[in-house]
Design a protein around this motif. Sequence first.
Motif, PDB file in Angstrom:
ATOM      1  N   UNK A 391      -2.667  20.572 -18.702  1.00 13.65           N
ATOM      2  CA  UNK A 391      -1.261  20.184 -18.857  1.00 13.65           C
ATOM      3  C   UNK A 391      -1.044  18.690 -19.096  1.00 13.65           C
ATOM      4  N   UNK A 392      -2.111  17.905 -19.103  1.00 15.69           N
ATOM      5  CA  UNK A 392      -1.952  16.448 -19.123  1.00 15.69           C
ATOM      6  C   UNK A 392      -1.178  15.959 -20.339  1.00 15.69           C
ATOM      7  N   UNK A 393      -1.612  16.328 -21.527  1.00 16.16           N
ATOM      8  CA  UNK A 393      -0.972  15.781 -22.735  1.00 16.16           C
ATOM      9  C   UNK A 393       0.459  16.273 -22.869  1.00 16.16           C
ATOM     10  N   UNK A 394       0.718  17.520 -22.511  1.00 17.09           N
ATOM     11  CA  UNK A 394       2.073  18.046 -22.619  1.00 17.09           C
ATOM     12  C   UNK A 394       3.036  17.420 -21.637  1.00 17.09           C
ATOM     13  N   UNK A 395       2.615  17.302 -20.389  1.00 16.73           N
ATOM     14  CA  UNK A 395       3.509  16.714 -19.394  1.00 16.73           C
ATOM     15  C   UNK A 395       3.716  15.226 -19.674  1.00 16.73           C
ATOM     16  N   UNK A 396       2.689  14.551 -20.196  1.00 19.45           N
ATOM     17  CA  UNK A 396       2.819  13.127 -20.541  1.00 19.45           C
ATOM     18  C   UNK A 396       3.780  12.931 -21.708  1.00 19.45           C
ATOM     19  N   UNK A 397       3.626  13.745 -22.751  1.00 20.09           N
ATOM     20  CA  UNK A 397       4.517  13.625 -23.909  1.00 20.09           C
ATOM     21  C   UNK A 397       5.957  13.944 -23.526  1.00 20.09           C
ATOM     22  N   UNK A 398       6.129  14.974 -22.695  1.00 18.49           N
ATOM     23  CA  UNK A 398       7.476  15.353 -22.260  1.00 18.49           C
ATOM     24  C   UNK A 398       8.106  14.260 -21.407  1.00 18.49           C
ATOM     25  N   UNK A 399       7.322  13.689 -20.487  1.00 22.65           N
ATOM     26  CA  UNK A 399       7.874  12.652 -19.626  1.00 22.65           C
ATOM     27  C   UNK A 399       8.227  11.402 -20.435  1.00 22.65           C
ATOM     28  N   UNK A 400       7.420  11.067 -21.417  1.00 27.37           N
ATOM     29  CA  UNK A 400       7.746   9.919 -22.273  1.00 27.37           C
ATOM     30  C   UNK A 400       9.074  10.145 -22.980  1.00 27.37           C
ATOM     31  N   UNK A 401       9.331  11.382 -23.402  1.00 30.35           N
ATOM     32  CA  UNK A 401      10.628  11.707 -24.004  1.00 30.35           C
ATOM     33  C   UNK A 401      11.762  11.527 -22.998  1.00 30.35           C
ATOM     34  N   UNK A 402      11.559  12.035 -21.783  1.00 28.58           N
ATOM     35  CA  UNK A 402      12.601  11.943 -20.754  1.00 28.58           C
ATOM     36  C   UNK A 402      12.932  10.481 -20.452  1.00 28.58           C
ATOM     37  N   UNK A 403      11.905   9.663 -20.282  1.00 25.33           N
ATOM     38  CA  UNK A 403      12.118   8.247 -19.972  1.00 25.33           C
ATOM     39  C   UNK A 403      12.825   7.546 -21.130  1.00 25.33           C
ATOM     40  N   UNK A 404      12.556   7.996 -22.338  1.00 28.38           N
ATOM     41  CA  UNK A 404      13.168   7.390 -23.523  1.00 28.38           C
ATOM     42  C   UNK A 404      14.528   7.989 -23.856  1.00 28.38           C
ATOM     43  N   UNK A 405      15.013   8.896 -23.001  1.00 30.16           N
ATOM     44  CA  UNK A 405      16.341   9.457 -23.202  1.00 30.16           C
ATOM     45  C   UNK A 405      16.402  10.630 -24.158  1.00 30.16           C
ATOM     46  N   UNK A 406      15.256  11.278 -24.392  1.00 29.21           N
ATOM     47  CA  UNK A 406      15.220  12.433 -25.285  1.00 29.21           C
ATOM     48  C   UNK A 406      14.967  13.717 -24.485  1.00 29.21           C
ATOM     49  N   UNK A 407      15.357  14.842 -25.035  1.00 30.19           N
ATOM     50  CA  UNK A 407      15.069  16.137 -24.425  1.00 30.19           C
ATOM     51  C   UNK A 407      13.716  16.623 -24.923  1.00 30.19           C
ATOM     52  N   UNK A 408      12.764  16.898 -24.047  1.00 30.52           N
ATOM     53  CA  UNK A 408      11.450  17.373 -24.495  1.00 30.52           C
ATOM     54  C   UNK A 408      11.556  18.695 -25.246  1.00 30.52           C
TER      55      UNK A 408
END
Length: 417
Positions: A391-408
């Motif tokens: 799950x590392x790459x998926x959760x990292x990419x999703x969290x980067x979206x959340x922090x940047x104000x985007x919906x994963x």
Amino acid sequence: MHILVLGAGVVGTTTAWFLQKQGHQVTVIDRQNQAGVETSYANGGQISVSHAEPWANPSAPLKVLRWLFKADAPLLFRPRLDPDQWRWALSFLCECTSTRAAHNIRQIVNLGTYSRSQLQNLREEVGLEYDALQKGILHFYTDPREFEAAIKPTRIMQDLGCDRQIIDADRAISLEPALKPIRDRIAGATYTSEDESGDARKFTHNLAQKCAEAGVEFRYGTEVLGFEHAGDRILGVQTLKDGCHEILRGDAYVLSLGSFSAPLVKKVGLTLSIYPAKGYSITVPVKNEDAAFRVSLTDDEYKLVYSRLGDRLRVAGTAELSGYSRDLNYTRCRAIVRRTAEVMPEAGYWDQAEFWSGLRPATPSNVPYVGKSHFPNLYLNTGHGTLGWTHACGSAAALADIISGRRPDVDFAFTGI
């Protein structure tokens, strides 16, 4: 923003990568002297969307009771005078219903499928070497009851888009001839052709180098002691390096400290249901190329996973809920050697096994914490249990979206959203 990522395991390092890709300034803090040397060091090596049935399922309570006093049990609960352990265990029991298990499978499959695609994209973009194999994962069963119990969750995974096929013993042997020694004992199997395997430590170490080249700062040898906070804001991270205390500050903070995440944030009033599940692995040299496996395997009855890492064989599994000690239990180590030597006696030099243990950050549901905390500038990416590498790459990419104000772009129950 300047973001401090706490933890340089596979989850923290991938988080740093995806954050810097979105233009953030990133600093990673870890107590070790390099990335990926704790729980990411010698794990099972599987990118396993198909390994989505949570430990907490309707059959688990009776199994745990049966295994309670068995030293080499696949899942071993050692009761302690530890309120956190008992709270976790009660939450685990609440997740053992059919309804909760089906819900959790959905979360695990959705995040896993998304994560696998993110890993494939990253690998193509960066060209990382980490003994990757794209030969699928084969689950085999030597107990007919275990095979029958696997059919329902497999159907749920299929409905969610995970192409996990139910196959017979002959098909299993055609896919992986190394299983021939136990052909007559295989009750059935499943196969997921899109799953993968690879060395998580090599991946993490090499990705950390790419991160550093891209401008990410790594502060190794730095222990995280706690947070400085006021009201609902985190103001800084209290650290210790070479005997010197320092407060490191950023605009936002990401918690990726594995099993040590829960006790750290407990100091600021945040409760995470994460408890260490000590897992074991053995790594051995290949003995006979013709007898050694190449398809990654899962022995569900014994809760073991097998991965081929170049000229090495990695077998990992079991879970021991007994606190934060990483001491080796040689009874459990020998149980892994005994089972693998029984399954494929000529594959590896089993008498040369290198033993390892690591603390998997387990939640009762097997679903990780990914998203916001109740502190608006503290984010969570932790509690991945046995699926941190998956799950590392998926959760990292999703969290980067959340922090940047985007919906994963994944259907998942993110925290705080």
